[in-house]
Structure formats: structure tokens, C-alpha cells
Design a protein around this motif. Structure first.
Motif, PDB file in Angstrom:
ATOM      1  N   ASP A 391      66.176  37.915 -12.013  1.00 36.04           N
ATOM      2  CA  ASP A 391      66.299  39.221 -11.386  1.00 36.04           C
ATOM      3  C   ASP A 391      66.931  40.235 -12.308  1.00 36.04           C
ATOM      4  O   ASP A 391      66.706  41.423 -12.208  1.00 36.04           O
ATOM      5  CB  ASP A 391      67.171  39.119 -10.123  1.00 36.04           C
ATOM      6  CG  ASP A 391      66.422  38.425  -9.032  1.00 36.04           C
ATOM      7  OD1 ASP A 391      65.195  38.582  -8.985  1.00 36.04           O
ATOM      8  OD2 ASP A 391      67.045  37.721  -8.249  1.00 36.04           O
ATOM      9  N   SER A 394      65.498  41.647 -18.267  1.00 32.49           N
ATOM     10  CA  SER A 394      64.306  42.501 -18.360  1.00 32.49           C
ATOM     11  C   SER A 394      63.169  41.697 -18.943  1.00 32.49           C
ATOM     12  O   SER A 394      63.345  40.647 -19.539  1.00 32.49           O
ATOM     13  CB  SER A 394      64.605  43.701 -19.240  1.00 32.49           C
ATOM     14  OG  SER A 394      64.771  43.273 -20.556  1.00 32.49           O
ATOM     15  N   HIS A 395      61.986  42.216 -18.831  1.00 28.92           N
ATOM     16  CA  HIS A 395      60.802  41.441 -19.192  1.00 28.92           C
ATOM     17  C   HIS A 395      60.684  41.242 -20.684  1.00 28.92           C
ATOM     18  O   HIS A 395      60.178  40.253 -21.145  1.00 28.92           O
ATOM     19  CB  HIS A 395      59.553  42.126 -18.670  1.00 28.92           C
ATOM     20  CG  HIS A 395      59.464  42.091 -17.182  1.00 28.92           C
ATOM     21  ND1 HIS A 395      59.199  40.941 -16.501  1.00 28.92           N
ATOM     22  CD2 HIS A 395      59.652  43.045 -16.263  1.00 28.92           C
ATOM     23  CE1 HIS A 395      59.200  41.207 -15.216  1.00 28.92           C
ATOM     24  NE2 HIS A 395      59.468  42.466 -15.035  1.00 28.92           N
ATOM     25  N   ASP A 423      51.845  40.892 -17.203  1.00 23.24           N
ATOM     26  CA  ASP A 423      52.692  41.593 -16.261  1.00 23.24           C
ATOM     27  C   ASP A 423      52.633  41.031 -14.871  1.00 23.24           C
ATOM     28  O   ASP A 423      53.296  41.521 -13.987  1.00 23.24           O
ATOM     29  CB  ASP A 423      52.286  43.071 -16.212  1.00 23.24           C
ATOM     30  CG  ASP A 423      52.896  43.802 -17.385  1.00 23.24           C
ATOM     31  OD1 ASP A 423      52.243  44.715 -17.888  1.00 23.24           O
ATOM     32  OD2 ASP A 423      54.001  43.439 -17.753  1.00 23.24           O
TER      33      ASP A 423
ATOM     34  N   LYS B 260      51.788  52.864 -15.182  1.00 23.64           N
ATOM     35  CA  LYS B 260      53.159  53.183 -14.838  1.00 23.64           C
ATOM     36  C   LYS B 260      53.328  53.353 -13.347  1.00 23.64           C
ATOM     37  O   LYS B 260      54.308  52.912 -12.764  1.00 23.64           O
ATOM     38  CB  LYS B 260      53.554  54.459 -15.579  1.00 23.64           C
ATOM     39  CG  LYS B 260      55.029  54.745 -15.576  1.00 23.64           C
ATOM     40  CD  LYS B 260      55.344  55.783 -16.627  1.00 23.64           C
ATOM     41  CE  LYS B 260      56.809  56.151 -16.596  1.00 23.64           C
ATOM     42  NZ  LYS B 260      57.218  56.923 -15.426  1.00 23.64           N
ATOM     43  N   ARG B 263      53.316  50.026 -11.680  1.00 19.90           N
ATOM     44  CA  ARG B 263      54.554  49.286 -11.889  1.00 19.90           C
ATOM     45  C   ARG B 263      55.664  49.811 -11.009  1.00 19.90           C
ATOM     46  O   ARG B 263      56.466  49.048 -10.473  1.00 19.90           O
ATOM     47  CB  ARG B 263      54.943  49.370 -13.349  1.00 19.90           C
ATOM     48  CG  ARG B 263      55.931  48.318 -13.754  1.00 19.90           C
ATOM     49  CD  ARG B 263      56.118  48.297 -15.227  1.00 19.90           C
ATOM     50  NE  ARG B 263      54.877  48.038 -15.921  1.00 19.90           N
ATOM     51  CZ  ARG B 263      54.674  48.305 -17.189  1.00 19.90           C
ATOM     52  NH1 ARG B 263      55.632  48.824 -17.891  1.00 19.90           N
ATOM     53  NH2 ARG B 263      53.515  48.054 -17.750  1.00 19.90           N
ATOM     54  N   GLU B 264      55.679  51.141 -10.849  1.00 16.00           N
ATOM     55  CA  GLU B 264      56.718  51.695  -9.985  1.00 16.00           C
ATOM     56  C   GLU B 264      56.517  51.269  -8.554  1.00 16.00           C
ATOM     57  O   GLU B 264      57.469  50.954  -7.847  1.00 16.00           O
ATOM     58  CB  GLU B 264      56.685  53.221 -10.061  1.00 16.00           C
ATOM     59  CG  GLU B 264      57.366  53.779 -11.276  1.00 16.00           C
ATOM     60  CD  GLU B 264      57.103  55.258 -11.397  1.00 16.00           C
ATOM     61  OE1 GLU B 264      56.550  55.848 -10.430  1.00 16.00           O
ATOM     62  OE2 GLU B 264      57.419  55.821 -12.437  1.00 16.00           O
ATOM     63  N   ARG B 266      55.119  48.565  -7.579  1.00 10.92           N
ATOM     64  CA  ARG B 266      55.470  47.155  -7.433  1.00 10.92           C
ATOM     65  C   ARG B 266      56.972  46.968  -7.397  1.00 10.92           C
ATOM     66  O   ARG B 266      57.488  46.161  -6.649  1.00 10.92           O
ATOM     67  CB  ARG B 266      54.863  46.368  -8.590  1.00 10.92           C
ATOM     68  CG  ARG B 266      55.031  44.883  -8.414  1.00 10.92           C
ATOM     69  CD  ARG B 266      54.559  44.131  -9.595  1.00 10.92           C
ATOM     70  NE  ARG B 266      55.437  44.346 -10.727  1.00 10.92           N
ATOM     71  CZ  ARG B 266      55.504  43.513 -11.754  1.00 10.92           C
ATOM     72  NH1 ARG B 266      54.755  42.433 -11.749  1.00 10.92           N
ATOM     73  NH2 ARG B 266      56.283  43.763 -12.758  1.00 10.92           N
ATOM     74  N   ASP B 267      57.682  47.707  -8.205  1.00 11.59           N
ATOM     75  CA  ASP B 267      59.128  47.525  -8.228  1.00 11.59           C
ATOM     76  C   ASP B 267      59.776  47.992  -6.947  1.00 11.59           C
ATOM     77  O   ASP B 267      60.829  47.498  -6.565  1.00 11.59           O
ATOM     78  CB  ASP B 267      59.729  48.311  -9.405  1.00 11.59           C
ATOM     79  CG  ASP B 267      59.455  47.631 -10.725  1.00 11.59           C
ATOM     80  OD1 ASP B 267      59.491  48.307 -11.757  1.00 11.59           O
ATOM     81  OD2 ASP B 267      59.187  46.418 -10.692  1.00 11.59           O
ATOM     82  N   SER B 268      59.148  48.984  -6.306  1.00  4.73           N
ATOM     83  CA  SER B 268      59.791  49.505  -5.107  1.00  4.73           C
ATOM     84  C   SER B 268      59.357  48.778  -3.853  1.00  4.73           C
ATOM     85  O   SER B 268      59.785  49.112  -2.766  1.00  4.73           O
ATOM     86  CB  SER B 268      59.489  50.995  -4.977  1.00  4.73           C
ATOM     87  OG  SER B 268      58.092  51.161  -4.920  1.00  4.73           O
TER      88      SER B 268
END
Lengths: 424, 316
Positions: A391, A394-395, A423, B260, B263-264, B266-268
Motif C-alpha cells: 500500500d 510506489s510502483h 499497470d 492519466k 489512473r486517477e 482507479r486510485d480514487s
């Protein structure tokens, strides 16, 4: 040792019960005590020489290599009569340290030393031996918290999980033993009086060979012939092969040969792939092993195998030695900047372990070993992957580790291996 | 000192390393190649040590004496002791001035000198010696020469011997080159880019980690050494222009990377089983229109709704 113990224990065994019942008579149950100094030691008697102990696995007599961690990896130590071959690292920085620890262990235990080198004078080599740690850092008593001394930087005494204090902090290989195997301080020199009190013989090749002799192609190089004759003389004169039964105290001869196979010994296996004398080194090792097997001696040899041009010779040399350890240092290679290896100075590869009077050999389950030379101690540790806290990490740093873990063996865990730059 | 630290060292120390090659003693190996020749660097170092007042011996095997002495002015030429093996290498003329034992005999004779003082021996070249002598003999002789002063207090400048050997590394296989570089205290590999010569210096001290460093230099016409900074960064060529790196992730029919925005997003995303504070509030807040919760169940034809407890049959 076990047989003597049961005879002496007393109450439980029937033999001694009969003996105690009729003390006045001479019974047929005789207590076998240790005989007087050895005129005719026949039978399976355990030779009690300082600095040796019998192996619990195959009954061979073992000596310590000078590094208790290495002893643990080799199954307790180096068996008497065998050869330990160390493949040198590229810049020859760490293999002399192992060589010197072996010799220093001999001095501390009172063994006789034979040091042979073509590069340095043996007297100079002996001056540079590391000092043994024999005071408060030594591990004489088991009931103290001895493991705390190994990590002097953390002196936290745990209150609740106090049992964990006894465990080593990092997974350092090797338990601590008191009389077999000592720790050495690489930053200090051995005290001069220990060297003078010890019995040592030196063989420095430029002194022994003054002129260039004509060498027949089928024989050994003259340097090797001289060295073998020297070793044979010492073994015979000092009675290590049992030829002088009047010797009162048996002792072990520790032989150390430095940089064997390098051009300074007159051997051209490092210079040419198909030299004229390419069998010289293998013949030498064969004769040396014959000398060792018939005497109470153990030998350490360092060899610059990275310079040997013909790979078949390396394979033959490995077969002719008993234990082969390779050192690979990270200096100058791209692994030096690898985050996986940042705590260590190099890798140790155990390439061969002998099977002495056994069907199986004593293989440890740890295959990925790394060493580091701290300012004082040389430690060997299991190579750990750093914990994968998915968690928070970073990647990008995960991918660096993933690429570098491809080189590790299966013992190190496959969790990060095989991931590419993906990813999802 | 790691390799990267050595490269980032201050300018004072960088400039000093090429200058102090001779002060370390031992065998200094100059490895050159066809593109970057090393004889001029050898002559520059010979000139520097001659100006320092050391004794300089030259074993000239590859070029003639006139060619070697060319470019030196007379006071340096007077200080050089030249042993010529170029004109008559096999000693066919049998004159008295020929040294017995060939080049190795000359080396041993230099070692047996009685006067103290630092000595520099320049071997021009080691490649010639390797081709004419067995490699092991040469290694033993070089080791004996360069470690002649190794007594217990061996840091005394009296009697310090430096051996400069010029080695054309393209002439030999990896075996002899590896054997000689393991004997050498310092190894200087010549290279460079676009007209600017560089020397990669690897210094092996006996029990320490080797330090290495790259030094850009040029040799002036009078064979003095001019140390320079490297060329500018943008003129560095890419690593390997012959083989372009192949990227297997091009021309794929599926998406390997996220944009981008994706990805945002997915992160949220909140995972379904993650108990966050919003979800807690949503559960705790009473829903409008529902005071209690009921379960409505309609039994269908296959359900066996028996009000008896099946455990009553057990006789325990």
C-alpha cells in the motif's frame, strides 16, 4: 564420548550396579577410563585435540574455519584431511580475509601452521592476521544474553517479548559456540606474542626457486613440486601422519596456500587456454589430497578462478577439492547500485560440499547467501528481500526490485519475481 | 569510496589522480588501443618523473631510440637511461654493450642497484615482452621488481620502484591481459570520444576497495600533461547506436498502460470491502422511509417448512 558417559553415570546402568554390589571383588566389569598418553591408540577413540570436535553427522573430526557462520553452512566445520577451496573475488579483497581467519583460528587453538604464497612473504601474512575477540564479546557463557553482542547498535531490552531477546536480530547464520570457532576483529592485528608462541612454517616461492629450471611438459611446474616436497617434509618430521609415535600431544596442521594457479606460481592456466602445463594444477591437487588424507591436517586454498581461461580446468579443480566456496563481490559490477544488494558487499556461493563416509551431504537449505564486511566483523547472512508493503510502496521501486529478484534462487521467495512493468 | 562517489569527487582530487600515478609505486599498466595510443602518455609520465629527479630507465623494444627520444629536450634526455633492445633483439652482433639475459636480465640488474632513491622503469612495450617471453616468467619478474622494497616498513620512499608498462590490449587475449591486470597496482585504460582523450584509472590498493576515476586529458607537443574537464553532456552519444532497443510493448492489440485519467479514476475507487468513514456514516444514518428492516420471504412449492425441530429425534 557417549560410551564413557554411560559407564560413568552410575545408578541407571546394570554394569555399574554389579560393580557397586561387589566392590571388594575384582569383577569382570572394568571401568574403562582414558588411557595414558598415546602409545598405541587403536580402536574408535576420539582424539581430543584443542580446537577440534567430532561431527555429529558423520563422525569426522572437524576444525573451525575461523568464521562460525561458515562453519554452520559447511555442516559444523572443515573435516580434517580435506581441502577448502575459495574462489577469489575479482579484486581479491575478501578472500584474503577468509584465508587469514583460518590461520588466526589455528594460532588461537595452538595448531601448527604452514603458509605458502608466491606473492607475499608468509611472515608478512602472519603479521596481518585479525585479532580474536576473546573478551566480553566472546561467547563463553550460554546463559547470558549473548546474542545482544552481535548487534551492538541496538541495546533495546524488550520487556514484554523478552523471549525474543535470545533470537538473533537479523537472520545470521550460526549459533554461538564457545570453544570451537572464534570471532575475529578485522580492524585489529593479532597480538605479536600469539604469533611468536605459535609454531609456523612458511613457504615463499621466490626464495625457494632461484633459477628457471627446464620443465618437462608432463610433470608439475617446479613451484608445485617444491611445495609438495615442503609439505611432505613438514608432515613427516612433525609427525602429523602418525610416523613419530613418541609425540606426546597430537596436533593439527593447518595449511594455507594463497593464489594457487596464478602466474606467480609459474602456472600458465591464467594466461593461455591450452598451455603446455595445463594438467599441473590438477596433479598438484591430487597429490595434495593424498598427503592430507593420511595426516591430521586441513588445507585452505585460494584460487583466482576468474582468471582461468579454460573452464574445463575449473570443473576439474572443483572435483578434486572437497569444499568449494565462491566469493562474488559487487565492486565494479552493476549490482553495486542495485537497491536489493545495498546492505551487502557480495554474494557467497557454496559450490560443493563433500560426502565423507556418507551417502548424503550436509546441505543447508539456504542457497542465497550474502556477506558484508563491517568495520570489525565479516558476517554471512541470508539474502532477504525487503518487505513488500504494497500500500505504501510506489510502483517504480517495486519494479526495480522485481527485475533484480529474477537472479535469486527459489529459496528467496517468488513474490516479487516475474513482474514486468505492467499497470494492472 | 564507491564508484559513483569517486566520479563525483572534487576537482582538486580529480586532477591529482593522474598526476599521482607514479607516487603509488608498483606496476602501472597503460592499456591502449589502435584508436587511442598510449606512447605519448607514457612519454609524458616519463618526463614528469624525470623532472621530479627520479632515476628513469627505459627498456625500448618496440620503437627505436631516436624515435623515443624525439620531443624531449636535452636535460630530460640526459637523465634517461636507455636500454635498447630494438636494434638487436636477439643479440646477433655480440657486442659488449649488449646486456646479458635480454630484457629480463636488464630488469633484474636495475633491481640489484645499490643506490637508494625512487626509480621509474618504463617498459616500451609490455606487449613486445609478452610476445617474446612466456607470460609466467614475465609476471614473476614484474612482481619481483615492483615488490622489491616490501619489507615490513615499506612505506619509505627510498627504493620505491614504479614500473610503467605499455600494453596494447588488442594484441592479446583475455588471459595475459587479465593476469597482468591482477598484478598491477594501477590500471589506466585509454579511451575517449570525438577527439578528446580520456584515461580511466583504476587504482587497487592492497587491502582496500579499488577506486576508479575517469580523467580527460591531452598531451601537449612538449609531452607535458594537460588535464581537462570532460566534454559537455549533450555531446555524449547514446549507449549503443548499432542496436536500437526493441520495445515489445508497441503494436499490441490490448492496453498495457493506463492513461492519466484512468489512473486517477482507479486510485480514487473505493473497494467494495473497504470500510471507510463515508460508508460508516451511511450505515449509521437512518435511511429515509425505513424505520426497521424486515425480511419478506415467500415459500415456494419445494420448500419443506416444518415447524418441528429435527434435533428432537436424537436420544442423547
Amino acid at each position: 564420548m557417549a560410551a564413557v558417559a554411560t559407564c560413568g553415570s552410575g545408578a541407571g546402568s546394570p554394569g555399574s550396579a554389579v560393580a557397586t554390589a561387589s566392590k571388594s571383588n575384582v569383577t569382570s566389569f572394568q571401568r574403562r577410563g582414558p588411557r595414558a598418553s598415546g602409545t598405541n591408540d587403536s580402536g574408535p577413540r576420539l582424539v581430543s585435540i584443542a580446537g577440534t570436535r567430532p561431527s555429529v553427522r558423520n563422525g569426522q573430526l572437524l576444525v573451525s574455519t575461523g568464521l562460525p557462520a561458515l562453519d554452520q553452512l559447511l555442516g559444523g566445520g572443515l573435516a580434517i584431511g580435506t581441502v577448502l577451496l575459495i574462489e577469489e573475488d575479482k579484486y581479491n579483497i575478501y578472500s584474503p580475509l577468509l584465508f587469514k581467519c583460518f590461520l588466526a583460528e589455528g594460532i588461537v587453538n595452538g595448531h601448527t601452521l604452514l603458509v605458502a604464497s608466491a606473492k607475499e612473504d608468509p611472515a608478512n601474512i602472519l603479521q596481518e592476521l585479525p585479532a580474536p575477540l576473546l573478551d566480553d564479546n566472546s561467547k563463553k557463557e550460554f546463559d547470558e544474553d549473548v546474542y545482544n553482542h552481535k548487534t551492538p547498535e541496538s541495546n533495546i531490552k524488550m520487556k514484554i517479548a523478552w523471549r525474543y531477546q535470545l533470537l538473533p536480530k537479523m537472520e545470521q547464520i550460526g549459533p554461538v559456540s564457545s570453544r570451537f570457532g572464534h570471532y575475529y576483529d578485522a580492524s585489529k592485528r593479532i597480538p605479536q606474542e600469539l604469533i611468536e608462541a605459535s609454531n609456523w612454517h612458511g613457504f615463499f616461492l621466490p626464495e625457494k626457486i632461484s633459477s628457471t629450471l627446464k620443465v618437462e611438459p608432463w610433470s608439475l611446474t617446479p613451484g608445485y613440486i617444491k611445495l609438495l616436497q615442503f609439505i611432505q617434509n613438514i608432515i613427516y618430521e612433525e609427525g602429523f601422519d602418525g610416523s613419530n609415535p613418541q609425540k606426546k600431544q597430537r596436533n593439527v596442521l593447518r595449511i594455507g596456500i594463497q593464489n594457487l594457479g596464478s602466474p606467480l606460481w609459474g602456472d600458465d592456466i591464467c594466461c593461455a587456454e591450452n598451455g603446455s602445463n595445463s594438467h599441473s594444477l590438477t596433479k598438484f591437487l591430487y597429490v595434495l589430497r593424498g598427503l592430507l588424507r593420511t595426516s591430521l591436517s586441513a588445507c585452505i586454498i585460494t584460487m583466482p578462478t576468474h582468471l582461468i581461461q579454460n573452464k574445463a580446468i575449473i570443473a576439474r579443480v572443483t572435483n578434486l577439492s572437497d569444499i568449494v566456496i565462491g566469493l562474488e563481490s559487487f565492486i565494479g559490477s552493476e549490482r553495486e547500485t542495485n537497491p536489493l544488494y545495498k546492505d551487502y558487499h557480495g554474494l557467497i556461493h557454496i559450490r560443493q560440499i563433500p560426502r565423507l563416509n556418507n551417502l548424503i551431504c550436509d546441505e543447508s537449505d539456504v542457497k542465497d547467501l550474502a556477506f558484508k564486511l563491517k568495520r570489525k566483523l565479516f558476517t554471512i547472512e541470508r539474502l532477504h528481500l525487503p518487505p513488500d508493503l504494497s500500500d505504501t510502496v510506489s510502483h517504480s521501486s517495486k519494479q526495480d526490485l522485481a527485475e533484480s529478484t529474477k537472479r535469486l534462487g527459489p529459496g528467496c521467495g517468488m513474490m516479487a519475481g516475474g513482474k514486468k512493468h505492467l499497470d494492472f | 569510496v564507491t564508484l559513483s562517489e569517486g566520479a563525483r569527487a572534487g576537482t582538486g582530487r580529480e586532477l591529482g589522480m593522474l598526476d599521482s600515478l607514479l607516487s603509488l609505486g608498483g606496476l602501472v599498466l597503460l592499456r591502449d588501443s589502435v584508436e587511442w595510443e598510449g606512447r605519448s602518455l607514457l612519454k609524458a609520465l616519463v618526463k614528469k618523473s624525470a623532472l621530479c629527479g627520479e632515476q628513469v630507465h627505459i627498456l625500448g623494444c618496440e620503437v627505436s631510440e631516436e624515435e623515443f627520444r624525439e620531443g624531449f629536450d636535452s636535460n630530460i634526455n640526459n637523465r634517461l637511461v636507455y636500454h635498447d633492445f630494438f636494434r638487436d633483439p636477439l643479440n646477433w652482433s655480440k657486442t659488449e654493450e649488449a646486456l646479458p639475459g635480454g630484457p629480463l636480465g636488464a630488469l633484474r640488474a636495475i633491481c640489484k642497484r645499490t643506490d637508494p632513491g625512487p626509480v621509474t622503469i618504463a617498459l616500451d612495450s609490455l606487449s613486445w615482452l609478452l610476445l617474446h617471453l612466456p607470460c609466467t616468467t614475465l609476471c614473476q619478474a614484474l612482481h619481483a621488481v615492483s615488490h622489491q622494497d616490501s619489507c615490513p616498513g615499506d612505506s619509505s620512499p627510498v627504493g620505491k620502484v614504479s614500473v610503467l608498462g605499455l600494453l596494447h590490449e588488442e594484441l592479446h587475449g583475455p588471459g595475459p591481459v587479465g593476469a597482468l591486470s591482477s598484478l598491477a597496482q594501477t590500471e589506466v585504460t585509454l579511451g575517449g570520444t570525438k577527439g578528446q582523450a580520456s584515461a580511466h584509472i583504476l587504482c587497487r590498493r592492497p587491502r582496500q576497495r579499488p577506486t576508479d576515476q575517469t580523467q580527460w586529458f591531452s598531451i601537449l607537443p612538449d609531452f607535458s600533461l594537460d588535464l581537462q574537464e570532460g566534454p559537455s553532456v549533450e555531446s555524449q552519444p547514446c549507449s549503443d547506436p548499432h542496436i536500437p532497443p526493441v520495445d515489445p510493448t508497441t503494436h499490441l492489440t490490448f492496453n498495457l498502460h493506463l492513461s492519466k485519467k484512468e489512473r486517477e479514476a482507479r486510485d480514487s475507487l473505493i473497494l467494495p470491502f473497504q470500510f471507510s468513514s463515508e460508508k460508516q456514516q451511511a450505515l449509521l444514518r437512518p435511511r429515509p422511509g425505513q424505520a426497521t428492516s424486515h425480511i419478506f420471504y415467500e415459500p415456494d412449492a419445494y420448500d419443506d417448512l416444518d415447524q418441528e425441530d429435527p434435533d428432537d429425534d436424537l436420544d442423547i
